[in-house]
Scaffold this motif. Sequence first.
Motif, mmCIF file in Angstrom:
data_model
loop_
_atom_site.group_PDB
_atom_site.id
_atom_site.type_symbol
_atom_site.label_atom_id
_atom_site.label_comp_id
_atom_site.label_asym_id
_atom_site.label_seq_id
_atom_site.Cartn_x
_atom_site.Cartn_y
_atom_site.Cartn_z
ATOM 1 N N MET A 78 0.854 -1.184 0.000
ATOM 2 C CA MET A 78 0.000 0.000 0.000
ATOM 3 C C MET A 78 0.894 1.240 0.000
ATOM 4 N N PRO A 79 0.371 2.383 -0.416
ATOM 5 C CA PRO A 79 1.188 3.598 -0.408
ATOM 6 C C PRO A 79 1.513 4.036 1.024
ATOM 7 N N PRO A 80 2.717 4.532 1.264
ATOM 8 C CA PRO A 80 3.073 4.969 2.610
ATOM 9 C C PRO A 80 2.391 6.282 3.006
ATOM 10 N N LEU A 81 1.975 7.041 2.027
ATOM 11 C CA LEU A 81 1.213 8.270 2.282
ATOM 12 C C LEU A 81 -0.139 8.098 1.610
ATOM 13 N N ASP A 82 -1.150 7.948 2.404
ATOM 14 C CA ASP A 82 -2.481 7.640 1.899
ATOM 15 C C ASP A 82 -3.387 8.855 2.072
ATOM 16 N N ARG A 83 -3.840 9.393 0.963
ATOM 17 C CA ARG A 83 -4.687 10.592 1.060
ATOM 18 C C ARG A 83 -6.001 10.311 1.774
ATOM 19 N N ALA A 84 -6.460 9.066 1.747
ATOM 20 C CA ALA A 84 -7.702 8.721 2.442
ATOM 21 C C ALA A 84 -7.527 8.789 3.962
ATOM 22 N N ARG A 85 -6.291 8.662 4.451
ATOM 23 C CA ARG A 85 -6.020 8.729 5.889
ATOM 24 C C ARG A 85 -5.625 10.137 6.340
ATOM 25 N N MET A 86 -5.566 11.063 5.409
ATOM 26 C CA MET A 86 -5.135 12.426 5.721
ATOM 27 C C MET A 86 -6.120 13.108 6.669
ATOM 28 N N ARG A 87 -5.583 13.669 7.721
ATOM 29 C CA ARG A 87 -6.380 14.438 8.672
ATOM 30 C C ARG A 87 -6.022 15.902 8.519
ATOM 31 N N MET A 88 -7.026 16.742 8.477
ATOM 32 C CA MET A 88 -6.803 18.180 8.325
ATOM 33 C C MET A 88 -6.352 18.761 9.661
ATOM 34 N N ASP A 89 -5.061 18.725 9.888
ATOM 35 C CA ASP A 89 -4.541 19.239 11.151
ATOM 36 C C ASP A 89 -4.134 20.708 11.011
ATOM 37 N N GLU A 90 -3.639 21.262 12.097
ATOM 38 C CA GLU A 90 -3.267 22.683 12.118
ATOM 39 C C GLU A 90 -2.156 23.006 11.130
ATOM 40 N N THR A 91 -1.249 22.056 10.901
ATOM 41 C CA THR A 91 -0.150 22.296 9.969
ATOM 42 C C THR A 91 -0.671 22.542 8.562
ATOM 43 N N ILE A 92 -1.632 21.736 8.138
ATOM 44 C CA ILE A 92 -2.196 21.893 6.792
ATOM 45 C C ILE A 92 -2.945 23.216 6.696
ATOM 46 N N HIS A 93 -3.731 23.524 7.698
ATOM 47 C CA HIS A 93 -4.476 24.792 7.668
ATOM 48 C C HIS A 93 -3.529 25.987 7.666
ATOM 49 N N ALA A 94 -2.478 25.925 8.467
ATOM 50 C CA ALA A 94 -1.510 27.021 8.509
ATOM 51 C C ALA A 94 -0.820 27.182 7.160
ATOM 52 N N ALA A 95 -0.461 26.070 6.529
ATOM 53 C CA ALA A 95 0.187 26.131 5.216
ATOM 54 C C ALA A 95 -0.751 26.757 4.183
ATOM 55 N N PHE A 96 -2.016 26.373 4.224
ATOM 56 C CA PHE A 96 -2.994 26.913 3.265
ATOM 57 C C PHE A 96 -3.182 28.413 3.486
#
Length: 180
Positions: free
Chosen positions: A88-106
Motif C-alpha cells: 500500500m502507499p506509505p502516504l495515503d490521502r484517504a487517511r489524511m487528517r486536516m490538522d493545524e499544519t495543513i491549515h496554517a500552510a494553506f
Amino acid sequence: MAGPASLAPTPSDIGGVAQPLFAVLPDPERLFLSRAERFETLAPGHPLEAYLGFLAELSRAQHAVVAEQPPAQAPDADFLTRAEDFAMPPLDRARMRMDETIHAAFERLLERAGAIAMPEPAAEAVRRLRDGGRETRETALNDALDSAAGAEALAEHVFAAAALQTHFVRLAAALDAERL
C-alpha cells in the motif's frame, strides 16, 4: 536521504550493471524553487507566458510556505509496516487528517498568493478562500484530496492542491527510501 554525491560513479562500477535507486525522496528545500526557476526559464516568448509566470510565482509561494513550516514527522511506524506488507502507499490521502499544519500552510499560501499577478477569477477565488473561513478552506482541501472540484470551484481547487503539495512533499521527505 541520499544526496547527489552518493549517485557519483566510482571506478569499481566500470563494467558493472548499474542499480538505480528504487525511490528518490523529494528535497522540500529545493523542489518548488527549482520548479519556479524552470517556469521562469520557459515563460519568455512562450504563448502561455502569463500562465507560466503565474505558475512560477505560485511555486515561489509554495517554496516560502515549506521554508516556514517545521519538519514533518514520518507516518506512524506501524502503519508504514502494514503499508509495506500489503504493498500500500506509505502516504495515503484517504487517511489524511486536516490538522493545524495543513491549515496554517494553506493560510500562508493564500496570503502570499494575494501578491501574485493573476486573472480576476483566480484573484476572486483567493479572496473567497481567505474570507470564507476555515470551513470553506477545509472543504476545498478535501475536494482537492478527492479530486472532486466542480467547474465552479476549479480556481479554489488549484490553490488547495498547491497547499496540499507543500504538506505532502514534507511528509514524503520524512520517509525512509530504503523501505519503499
